[in-house]
Design a protein around this motif. Structure first.
Motif, short mmCIF file in Angstrom:
data_model
loop_
_atom_site.label_atom_id
_atom_site.label_comp_id
_atom_site.label_asym_id
_atom_site.label_seq_id
_atom_site.Cartn_x
_atom_site.Cartn_y
_atom_site.Cartn_z
N ALA A 167 35.39 94.67 48.00
CA ALA A 167 36.19 93.65 48.67
C ALA A 167 37.57 93.62 48.02
O ALA A 167 37.74 94.03 46.87
N GLU A 168 38.57 93.15 48.78
CA GLU A 168 39.94 93.08 48.28
C GLU A 168 40.45 91.64 48.39
O GLU A 168 40.20 90.97 49.39
N THR A 169 41.17 91.21 47.36
CA THR A 169 41.88 89.94 47.43
C THR A 169 43.36 90.22 47.20
O THR A 169 43.72 90.81 46.17
N GLU A 171 47.16 88.81 46.64
CA GLU A 171 47.96 87.65 46.24
C GLU A 171 49.42 88.06 46.27
O GLU A 171 49.82 89.03 45.60
N ARG A 193 47.10 83.69 48.97
CA ARG A 193 46.02 84.65 48.69
C ARG A 193 45.15 84.80 49.93
O ARG A 193 45.00 83.86 50.71
N THR A 195 41.37 87.03 51.07
CA THR A 195 40.30 87.93 50.65
C THR A 195 39.75 88.68 51.85
O THR A 195 39.48 88.09 52.91
N ASP A 197 36.61 90.99 52.88
CA ASP A 197 35.28 91.40 52.46
C ASP A 197 35.04 92.87 52.77
O ASP A 197 35.73 93.47 53.60
N THR A 216 46.59 93.03 43.85
CA THR A 216 45.35 93.32 44.56
C THR A 216 44.18 93.30 43.58
O THR A 216 44.23 93.97 42.54
#
Length: 301
Positions: A167-169, A171, A193, A195, A197, A216
């Protein structure tokens, strides 16, 4: 775009000359009438053979210069070759004033005097933006997560895709960025931010005209993803990526997709088998190792 059109015209011209040359060799009487003259040769087609060989040579020369992308040589050759269709035009005109017979030769003259100079015009070199390298803050080599910081330049864009391994978040640290998520678009500003999945479709596009900075977070961490970001920046700085930051060489693009675990969506799915094959070939022939050795630096502890 102008250059591509000019090269396409040259390609068609070269193929046309091959056809005309072959016709003079195989059916000289028909070729002679199509040329615009009709004389009694008493069965002696020696000069027709010479004309056929001349056209075959001219067609092959043009095609070879097009295929090898020798634009300046092609432009010079076309300008010098203007005397050939112009001479043909005068010969036919002296025998026949039928416009339909004169048009092919006049068209050839125009191609030479218009396309030739177009190919000699040098394009203005667009200065290459020196991209800041992707910073790996936390590496999967020593942490459970990968944390990177990168600059997204104006025009940088990814198509819709998804990842299967993490998964990537995102910001946003500076500027603004459009992020697509599951078919919706979000305009991120500093401090925002979002996210993504695993298996969730997403994209991003810097459509602001100003660079932005993004952090990231990859969960779980992924060493290949870290390498993909560094390679992408290196290719762009070496002029091996387009203005949107996408690798120009299909093999390099396939290897980037492999490293970053990026799976195309929509119609692009049709290219998945091709990219898989190119990525396999890139690993087997050593292209991946060459990219890693050139662009990847040691990960922080």
């Amino acid at each position: 775009m102008t250059t591509k059109i000019a090269l396409a015209v040259c390609l068609l011209t070269g193929l046309g000359l091959l056809f005309i040359g072959a016709r003079f060799l195989l059916d000289p009487e028909v070729a002679m009438r199509a040329y615009g003259v009709n004389v009694d040769t008493s069965g002696d087609f020696s000069f027709h053979m010479i004309k056929g060989i001349r056209d075959l040579f001219s067609g092959l020369l043009i095609l070879l210069l097009v295929c090898t992308n020798q634009r300046r040589a092609l432009g010079i050759s076309l300008l010098a070759a203007t005397v050939v269709p112009f001479g043909d035009l005068l010969i036919v005109w002296s025998k026949n004033d039928d416009l339909a017979l004169l048009m092919p030769h006049l068209t050839a003259v125009l191609i030479c005097i218009i396309i030739g100079p177009l190919l000699l015009v040098r394009k203005k070199k667009v200065p290459v933006v020196v991209r800041k390298p992707v910073q790996v803050i936390h590496s999967a080599a020593s942490h459970a997560e990968t944390v990177t910081e990168a600059t997204i330049y104006p025009g940088d864009k990814t198509p819709w895709h998804y990842h299967t391994l993490f998964a990537e978040t995102f910001e946003l640290l500076e500027g603004r960025l459009q992020v697509g998520k599951s078919g919706n678009y979000y305009q991120l500003k500093k401090g925002d931010r979002i996210t993504i999945d695993a298996l969730e479709l997403h994209s991003f596009y810097n459509n602001t005209g100003v660079s932005c900075r993004i952090r990231t977070l990859i969960t779980p961490g992924n060493l290949r993803f870290e390498q993909a970001g560094q390679i992408l920046t290196g290719l762009a700085n070496d002029g091996l990526a387009n203005k949107r930051g996408i690798p120009k060489r299909l093999t390099d693009l396939a290897l980037f997709l492999y490293l970053s675990d990026s799976k195309p969506a929509g119609m692009a799915k049709m290219a998945v088998p091709l990219f898989a094959l190119l990525a396999w070939l890139g690993r087997k022939c050593g292209r991946l190792n060459a990219l890693i050795n050139r662009y990847c630096f040691p990960m922080p502890a």
